[in-house]
Design an enzyme around this catalytic site. Structure first.
Site, PDB file in Angstrom:
ATOM      1  N   SER A  10      -4.414  11.704  -5.530  1.00 39.91           N
ATOM      2  CA  SER A  10      -3.846  12.456  -4.469  1.00 39.91           C
ATOM      3  C   SER A  10      -2.929  13.328  -4.759  1.00 39.91           C
ATOM      4  O   SER A  10      -2.966  14.928  -4.160  1.00 39.91           O
ATOM      5  CB  SER A  10      -3.617  11.667  -3.133  1.00 39.91           C
ATOM      6  OG  SER A  10      -2.276  10.747  -3.493  1.00 39.91           O
ATOM      7  N   ARG A  31     -10.882  12.369 -14.760  1.00 45.75           N
ATOM      8  CA  ARG A  31     -11.850  11.614 -15.486  1.00 45.75           C
ATOM      9  C   ARG A  31     -12.994  11.387 -14.795  1.00 45.75           C
ATOM     10  O   ARG A  31     -13.982  10.946 -15.478  1.00 45.75           O
ATOM     11  CB  ARG A  31     -11.063  10.311 -16.002  1.00 45.75           C
ATOM     12  CG  ARG A  31     -10.077  10.433 -17.120  1.00 45.75           C
ATOM     13  CD  ARG A  31      -9.292   9.033 -17.564  1.00 45.75           C
ATOM     14  NE  ARG A  31      -8.517   9.341 -18.753  1.00 45.75           N
ATOM     15  CZ  ARG A  31      -7.366   8.690 -18.839  1.00 45.75           C
ATOM     16  NH1 ARG A  31      -6.805   8.053 -17.726  1.00 45.75           N
ATOM     17  NH2 ARG A  31      -6.733   8.666 -20.018  1.00 45.75           N
ATOM     18  N   GLY A 135      10.513  14.375  -4.641  1.00 49.37           N
ATOM     19  CA  GLY A 135      11.050  14.420  -3.364  1.00 49.37           C
ATOM     20  C   GLY A 135       9.970  13.745  -2.243  1.00 49.37           C
ATOM     21  O   GLY A 135       9.040  13.391  -2.573  1.00 49.37           O
ATOM     22  N   SER A 137       7.239  13.429  -0.029  1.00 48.67           N
ATOM     23  CA  SER A 137       6.152  14.677  -0.089  1.00 48.67           C
ATOM     24  C   SER A 137       4.626  13.865   0.003  1.00 48.67           C
ATOM     25  O   SER A 137       4.271  13.200  -1.170  1.00 48.67           O
ATOM     26  CB  SER A 137       6.049  15.774  -1.428  1.00 48.67           C
ATOM     27  OG  SER A 137       6.594  14.814  -2.499  1.00 48.67           O
ATOM     28  N   ALA A 139       0.843  13.594  -0.050  1.00 48.06           N
ATOM     29  CA  ALA A 139      -0.077  14.634  -0.602  1.00 48.06           C
ATOM     30  C   ALA A 139      -0.728  15.289   0.417  1.00 48.06           C
ATOM     31  O   ALA A 139      -1.028  16.399   0.483  1.00 48.06           O
ATOM     32  CB  ALA A 139      -0.822  13.823  -1.427  1.00 48.06           C
ATOM     33  N   LYS A 190      13.007   4.328  -5.646  1.00 47.38           N
ATOM     34  CA  LYS A 190      12.891   4.067  -4.177  1.00 47.38           C
ATOM     35  C   LYS A 190      11.549   3.306  -3.821  1.00 47.38           C
ATOM     36  O   LYS A 190      11.120   2.762  -3.006  1.00 47.38           O
ATOM     37  CB  LYS A 190      12.684   5.534  -3.952  1.00 47.38           C
ATOM     38  CG  LYS A 190      11.571   6.561  -4.351  1.00 47.38           C
ATOM     39  CD  LYS A 190      10.245   6.456  -3.504  1.00 47.38           C
ATOM     40  CE  LYS A 190       9.328   7.444  -4.383  1.00 47.38           C
ATOM     41  NZ  LYS A 190       7.943   7.572  -3.755  1.00 47.38           N
ATOM     42  N   SER A 253       2.841   5.658   2.962  1.00 54.86           N
ATOM     43  CA  SER A 253       3.221   4.924   1.566  1.00 54.86           C
ATOM     44  C   SER A 253       2.594   3.959   1.206  1.00 54.86           C
ATOM     45  O   SER A 253       2.404   2.641   1.858  1.00 54.86           O
ATOM     46  CB  SER A 253       4.957   4.515   2.034  1.00 54.86           C
ATOM     47  OG  SER A 253       5.458   3.964   0.903  1.00 54.86           O
ATOM     48  N   ARG A 254       1.984   4.138   0.077  1.00 52.40           N
ATOM     49  CA  ARG A 254       1.480   2.947  -0.753  1.00 52.40           C
ATOM     50  C   ARG A 254       2.132   1.762  -1.064  1.00 52.40           C
ATOM     51  O   ARG A 254       1.763   0.638  -0.881  1.00 52.40           O
ATOM     52  CB  ARG A 254       0.851   3.487  -2.154  1.00 52.40           C
ATOM     53  CG  ARG A 254      -0.462   4.254  -1.775  1.00 52.40           C
ATOM     54  CD  ARG A 254      -0.722   5.019  -3.154  1.00 52.40           C
ATOM     55  NE  ARG A 254      -0.564   6.287  -3.211  1.00 52.40           N
ATOM     56  CZ  ARG A 254      -0.535   7.189  -4.269  1.00 52.40           C
ATOM     57  NH1 ARG A 254      -1.144   6.682  -5.428  1.00 52.40           N
ATOM     58  NH2 ARG A 254      -0.220   8.522  -4.324  1.00 52.40           N
TER      59      ARG A 254
END
EC number: 1.1.1.94
Length: 330
Positions: A10, A31, A135, A137, A139, A190, A253-254
């Site tokens: 992403s 890939r 930073g 961000s 995607a 983070k 956020s993953r």
């Protein structure tokens, strides 16, 4: 200017889209043939950014040679743990003095190296000119053209200024600084704190706990960073506090999602297998914990997350231990 972007996840896709929209000659190395077909034919990344239209000038390829041919800038956005092997395999195709920009966030678990250190080691003799961009961000928001601010770290101030212009658009404001180590460490640490924040939210501990984790997590970030030669002030900027707040609070956020799923009772292996994307914080927790022990840095939140993720400790027990540690000055 020709730019080779390594990594069709992403974030790599989002940056490639951004640069193609500025008129740069961008080749995205991927890939997965299905992603290549989606980008080139449908102008969409069907695996990672489904439903978001990509710039029609963006071209993807599975051929590393095609992506790298004539490239002025190599933008690496592969997962941190794969960076060394990718650099090693591509080294014969890279020219001396090439500009290498990393947009990956993490620390290598085996060697405890940042991406910049891996670039220096694997491309020794080619004199690469290195920078890192980081930073708050997500995607999808970048592709959608939503306002975003990031920072580009580069030890060479002049090159940093040039790259700042390359990446900046009316919706993607890029600052620059010379503290490469600080920018890299902020983007890595983070993710550890974000897993803790997700875990806290999932256990229903409330807003007070989340704010405490973010604030004390920032202290841990700065403590380790200074021990490793970074400037404390860098962690108050976009790659530190900015990215920390976003990753600990944003639903995209993953790493926060890892914490939420742990709180719901899912096992770590099942969580990682089911995400479909890399959550760098799982591996980074291991690396940051090892770095803290090596440097003698006190990182209690990181220590607790390591115990939960890698030692199988109960999250509620670790919260109790964090809250009942010896009292001290802030």
């Amino acid at each position: 200017m020709k730019i080779a972007v390594l990594g069709g996840g992403s974030w790599g896709t989002a940056l490639a889209h951004l640069l193609a929209g500025k008129g740069e000659d961008v080749r995205l190395w991927v890939r997965d043939p299905a992603v290549v077909e989606g980008v080139n034919r449908d102008h969409e990344n069907p695996r990672y950014l489904k439903g978001l239209h990509l710039h029609e000038a963006l071209r993807a390829t599975c051929d590393a040679g095609e992506a790298l041919e004539g490239a002025d800038i190599l933008l690496s956005v592969v997962p941190c743990q794969q960076t060394r092997s990718v650099l090693r395999s591509l080294r014969p195709r890279l020219k001396s003095g090439m500009v290498v920009v990393s947009a990956s966030k993490g620390i290598e678990t085996d060697g405890l190296r940042t991406v910049g250190e891996m670039v220096e080691e694997e491309l020794a003799g080619l004199a690469p000119r290195y920078a890192v961009i980081s930073g708050p961000s997500f995607a999808a928001e970048v592709v959608a053209g939503m306002p975003t601010a990031v920072v580009l770290g580069c030890a060479d101030r002049d090159l940093g200024g040039t790259l700042r212009e390359v990446f900046s658009t009316p919706t993607f404001r890029t600052y620059s600084c010379t503290d490469v180590r600080g920018v890299e460490l902020g983007g890595a640490v983070k993710n550890v704190i974000a897993i803790a924040a997700g875990l806290s939210d999932g256990l229903g501990f409330g807003s007070n706990a989340r704010a405490g984790l973010i604030t004390r997590g920032l202290a841990e970030m700065g403590r380790l960073g200074v021990a490793l030669g970074a400037r404390a002030s860098t962690f108050m900027g976009l790659s530190g506090l900015g990215d920390l707040v976003l990753t600990c609070t944003g639903d995209l956020s993953r790493n926060r999602q890892v914490g939420l799923r742990l709180a719901a009772g899912q096992g770590l292996d099942a969580i990682v297998a089911g995400m479909g994307m890399v959550a760098e914080g799982v591996k980074t927790t291991e690396a940051v914990h090892a770095l803290a022990r090596r440097e003698g840095a006190d990182l209690p939140i990181t220590r607790a997350m390591y115990a939960v993720l890698h030692d199988g400790r109960d999250p509620r027990d670790m919260v109790q231990e964090l809250m009942t540690r010896e009292l001290r000055e802030e």
